[in-house]
Design a protein around this motif. Structure first.
Motif, PDB file in Angstrom:
ATOM      1  N   LEU A  16     -10.379 -26.270 -56.134  1.00 54.71           N
ATOM      2  CA  LEU A  16     -11.337 -26.463 -55.042  1.00 54.71           C
ATOM      3  C   LEU A  16     -11.244 -25.332 -54.027  1.00 54.71           C
ATOM      4  O   LEU A  16     -12.239 -24.718 -53.655  1.00 54.71           O
ATOM      5  CB  LEU A  16     -11.051 -27.792 -54.331  1.00 54.71           C
ATOM      6  N   TRP A  17     -10.019 -25.031 -53.594  1.00 58.98           N
ATOM      7  CA  TRP A  17      -9.856 -24.100 -52.472  1.00 58.98           C
ATOM      8  C   TRP A  17     -10.123 -22.663 -52.887  1.00 58.98           C
ATOM      9  O   TRP A  17     -10.781 -21.919 -52.176  1.00 58.98           O
ATOM     10  CB  TRP A  17      -8.451 -24.249 -51.868  1.00 58.98           C
ATOM     11  N   TYR A  18      -9.590 -22.284 -54.063  1.00 61.59           N
ATOM     12  CA  TYR A  18      -9.764 -20.890 -54.450  1.00 61.59           C
ATOM     13  C   TYR A  18     -11.187 -20.638 -54.948  1.00 61.59           C
ATOM     14  O   TYR A  18     -11.714 -19.550 -54.771  1.00 61.59           O
ATOM     15  CB  TYR A  18      -8.720 -20.474 -55.487  1.00 61.59           C
ATOM     16  N   ARG A  20     -13.831 -22.077 -53.660  1.00 61.40           N
ATOM     17  CA  ARG A  20     -14.614 -21.891 -52.428  1.00 61.40           C
ATOM     18  C   ARG A  20     -14.350 -20.503 -51.870  1.00 61.40           C
ATOM     19  O   ARG A  20     -15.259 -19.796 -51.449  1.00 61.40           O
ATOM     20  CB  ARG A  20     -14.198 -22.924 -51.381  1.00 61.40           C
ATOM     21  N   ARG A  21     -13.054 -20.123 -51.872  1.00 61.97           N
ATOM     22  CA  ARG A  21     -12.686 -18.832 -51.305  1.00 61.97           C
ATOM     23  C   ARG A  21     -13.275 -17.682 -52.117  1.00 61.97           C
ATOM     24  O   ARG A  21     -13.818 -16.729 -51.573  1.00 61.97           O
ATOM     25  CB  ARG A  21     -11.156 -18.706 -51.273  1.00 61.97           C
ATOM     26  N   LYS A  83       0.449 -14.892 -43.953  1.00 63.03           N
ATOM     27  CA  LYS A  83      -0.347 -15.824 -43.142  1.00 63.03           C
ATOM     28  C   LYS A  83       0.436 -17.080 -42.762  1.00 63.03           C
ATOM     29  O   LYS A  83      -0.134 -18.017 -42.208  1.00 63.03           O
ATOM     30  CB  LYS A  83      -1.593 -16.252 -43.917  1.00 63.03           C
ATOM     31  N   LEU A  85       1.475 -19.418 -44.649  1.00 64.13           N
ATOM     32  CA  LEU A  85       1.096 -20.607 -45.426  1.00 64.13           C
ATOM     33  C   LEU A  85       2.285 -21.123 -46.216  1.00 64.13           C
ATOM     34  O   LEU A  85       2.473 -22.327 -46.382  1.00 64.13           O
ATOM     35  CB  LEU A  85      -0.011 -20.250 -46.424  1.00 64.13           C
TER      36      LEU A  85
ATOM     37  N   GLU B  99      -7.636 -21.665 -45.751  1.00 61.49           N
ATOM     38  CA  GLU B  99      -8.864 -21.687 -44.955  1.00 61.49           C
ATOM     39  C   GLU B  99      -9.936 -22.615 -45.487  1.00 61.49           C
ATOM     40  O   GLU B  99     -10.665 -23.243 -44.735  1.00 61.49           O
ATOM     41  CB  GLU B  99      -9.461 -20.277 -44.900  1.00 61.49           C
ATOM     42  N   LYS B 100     -10.036 -22.702 -46.805  1.00 62.39           N
ATOM     43  CA  LYS B 100     -11.129 -23.462 -47.397  1.00 62.39           C
ATOM     44  C   LYS B 100     -10.737 -24.895 -47.720  1.00 62.39           C
ATOM     45  O   LYS B 100     -11.475 -25.612 -48.385  1.00 62.39           O
ATOM     46  CB  LYS B 100     -11.612 -22.764 -48.669  1.00 62.39           C
ATOM     47  N   ALA B 101      -9.551 -25.311 -47.265  1.00 61.39           N
ATOM     48  CA  ALA B 101      -9.115 -26.674 -47.527  1.00 61.39           C
ATOM     49  C   ALA B 101      -9.759 -27.620 -46.529  1.00 61.39           C
ATOM     50  O   ALA B 101      -9.888 -27.305 -45.355  1.00 61.39           O
ATOM     51  CB  ALA B 101      -7.596 -26.743 -47.405  1.00 61.39           C
ATOM     52  N   GLN B 136     -13.563 -28.194 -43.125  1.00 57.24           N
ATOM     53  CA  GLN B 136     -12.604 -27.209 -43.630  1.00 57.24           C
ATOM     54  C   GLN B 136     -11.843 -26.542 -42.490  1.00 57.24           C
ATOM     55  O   GLN B 136     -12.333 -26.463 -41.369  1.00 57.24           O
ATOM     56  CB  GLN B 136     -13.331 -26.143 -44.462  1.00 57.24           C
TER      57      GLN B 136
END
Ligand SMILES: Nc1ncnc2c1ncn2[C@@H]1O[C@H](COP(=O)(O)OP(=O)(O)OP(=O)(O)O)[C@@H](O)[C@H]1O
Ligand SMILES: [Mg+2]
Lengths: 247, 314
Positions: A16-18, A20-21, A83, A85, B99-101, B136
């Motif tokens: 999902l996240w990557y 979107r990124r 960052k 994370l 960022e996109k979470a 997000q």
């Protein structure tokens, strides 16, 4: 149970996240290998030739595996550390291998999609045929991804900043693609050189992948190289585990 | 605290902790101990060493020397650290999420990390993010991200909670949410260690406060005791026509006159002194023009202890 659920959820979130990124980039990620295939097939053989495309399809996929490990994972990990994370994830009870295994899962899926597109275009335009056992092909792809993700993680571990990770990854990926039997047959180099190049894990992986996918070889006939790649993966994993910094 | 909990030992023990970065001694031999169920605050100027101390406690930073025990476990030992991680909750000063979470996804992922049933909607509403599960990270304000970080620290019901400047950049609404959560944790018997630059917050939330300066503890006590010990004297100021203190009033402390204003500095209870001053003014029919009382505050104590105001250097 918990561990399986963790792996499943982490992998789903990676997608999902990557996605979107990388959304805007996804077209290029998928189109670039096809572009390479068409360009090189014509360039290397004054006209469409099944043989050069058959050589190139596994070679290009192999080069994608390298850059997936070095850029997709190595550089990304350095970015994640920069960052801040990684430090947050580090404080959770998640076993460390889950994090990396789910990165491999994400990367290998993306690579499989690239491979399917490339093979489809190859077979439509240049009559490329995948003659090998699909399970064996997938196993080799998975092993190669694990190898280069583990080696890429060393980049992510040793590079202090995203910038230096970027530099290391570009110094490695581009030349390796040209000397590892991906785009250019290494038989064209003098014998001494090509023998030396066969010691590279990238050459070993790409040759095995090509043999199993388009040359109709059995996985068993590559037993030794399979073992050598497993050894590289163990090497990459051990060095990464020792040097990786989450903070 | 029950006998039982006491016998289990303190939640946090830090002994002679030192952390050096090259020539910089971020933490210079700091010791403290936090009993289970207590709320412990670290107060100090920017660069005092608060974050470094917390990061040594949670295994993010390796002490140069000294020792840390959380729930009896040593965060620098890989084995203890693994046993510790599920039992602590952390809100870091410097961290970020992908960022996109989306909010709901992050909460779901962290629930999986801790092997608990996801309760994203409940957690989101607890931190004032109800209806924002699909939001997000990139689309969230700094304060909203802070509140999500708080939810991540608390979702798995940890025994010890570390909060590094949890309300920095939060509006009054967010601050109320944090205060309510801290009170709920107190009621549940959890241990909390927090840092803050808001004196009012420290006073309101903490059982014990440590004032840290240049990596050392320079004062440690309850907020009330810090005020009593370091806050200085109370003052009562009055401007009234024809006023002058009589002998009884002079017995309350030291009087001084500046222009028309009389000022009394007293160690006693300023409320009683104020009443006496007003009664005397009425008795002599002095018309009161202005009247003011100042009781020493934690900020007075903090300034006295550190010799600086907390705003400096920020
Ligand atoms: N990674 C680092 N490398 C070098 N020096 C550092 C590092 N981290 C912190 N320091 C220094 O250590 C000292 C203590 O820093 P720390 O972050 O612990 O302070 P703090 O009390 O949390 O301050 P603030 O209120 O600004 O958050 C500072 O002088 C800081 O410059
Ligand atoms: Mg700090």
């Amino acid at each position: 149970m918990n561990v399986l659920r963790m792996f499943a959820v982490q992998t789903r979130m990676n997608f999902l996240w990557y996605f979107r990124r990388d959304g805007e980039m996804m077209f290029w990620t998928l189109a670039m290998p096809v572009f390479f295939l068409v360009l090189f097939s014509f360039a290397f053989s004054q006209g469409p030739s099944g043989r050069s495309a058959t050589f190139l399809v596994p070679g290009i996929i192999g080069a994608q595996v390298l850059s997936s490990g070095f850029w997709g994972v190595g550089v990304m990990l350095a970015t994640f550390r920069e960052k801040h994370l990684l430090r947050r994830v580090y404080l959770t009870p998640m076993p460390r291998w889950i994090f990396f295994a789910s990165l491999v899962a994400y990367r290998v899926t993306l690579l499989a999609v690239q491979a399917i597109i490339l093979v489809t275009v190859g077979s439509l335009l240049f009559h490329v045929r995948i003659t090998g056992n699909p399970v064996a092909v997938l196993i080799v792809l998975l092993l190669g991804t694990a190898t280069f993700v583990s080696l890429g993680t060393i980049i992510g571990a040793l590079a202090k900043t995203t910038e230096s990770a970027n530099n290391i990854a570009s110094i490695l990926t581009v030349p390796l693609a040209f000397i590892s039997d991906a785009y250019i047959p290494i038989d064209r180099f003098p014998h001494a050189v090509s023998s030396a190049l066969r010691l590279l894990p990238s050459t070993q992986f790409i040759d095995m992948f090509r043999g199993v996918s388009v040359d109709g070889a059995s996985l068993a006939s590559y037993g030794v190289w399979f073992a050598v790649l497993v050894a590289w993966t163990i090497f990459g994993t051990v060095v990464s585990a020792r040097t990786f910094r989450w903070v | 605290m029950s006998e039982n909990q006491a016998s289990a030992g303190p939640a946090i023990v830090v002994e002679r902790l030192v952390k050096r970065y090259g020539d910089v001694e971020a933490v210079a031999g700091l010791s403290f101990s936090v009993p289970r169920g207590a709320i412990f605050g670290l107060l100090g100027r920017n660069g005092a060493g608060k974050t470094t101390t917390l990061e040594c406690c949670i295994g993010l930073s390796k002490p140069t020397s000294g020792s840390v025990r959380i729930l009896g476990l040593d965060p620098t030992s890989a084995r203890d650290f693994a046993a510790l991680r599920p039992r602590i909750g952390v809100q870091l000063q410097s961290t970020s999420l992908p960022e996109k979470a989306a909010v709901g996804e992050v909460l779901e992922l962290y629930a999986a990390y801790y092997g608990i049933t996801p309760r994203a909607a409940e957690m989101a509403s607890r931190v004032g993010l109800e209806g924002k599960l699909d939001r997000q990270i990139v689309q969230m304000s700094g304060g909203e991200q802070q509140r999500l970080a708080l939810a991540l620290a608390l979702q798995h019901d940890p025994e010890v909670v570390f909060l590094d400047e949890p309300t920095a950049g939060m509006d009054a609404f967010g601050r109320r949410i944090l205060w309510a959560e801290v009170e709920a944790l107190r009621a549940a018997g959890k241990t909390i260690i927090l840092t803050t630059h808001y004196i009012e917050e420290a006073e309101r939330l903490c059982d014990t406060l440590c004032v840290v300066q240049r990596g050392r503890i320079i004062a440690e006590d309850t907020p009330e005791n810090l005020v009593t010990r370091y806050g200085g004297d109370a003052t009562v100021c009055i401007t009234a026509d024809g006023f002058s203190p009589d002998d009884a009033l002079r017995g309350l402390g030291t009087w001084a006159k500046a222009k028309d204003e009389w000022q009394l500095v007293t160690h006693g209870e300023p409320g009683l002194a104020l009443a006496a001053v007003v009664t005397h003014a009425n008795a002599i029919s002095a018309t009161v023009r202005s009247l003011d009382m100042h009781r020493p505050t934690l900020e007075d104590a903090f300034i006295a202890v550190t010799g600086e105001t907390i705003g400096e250097g920020e």
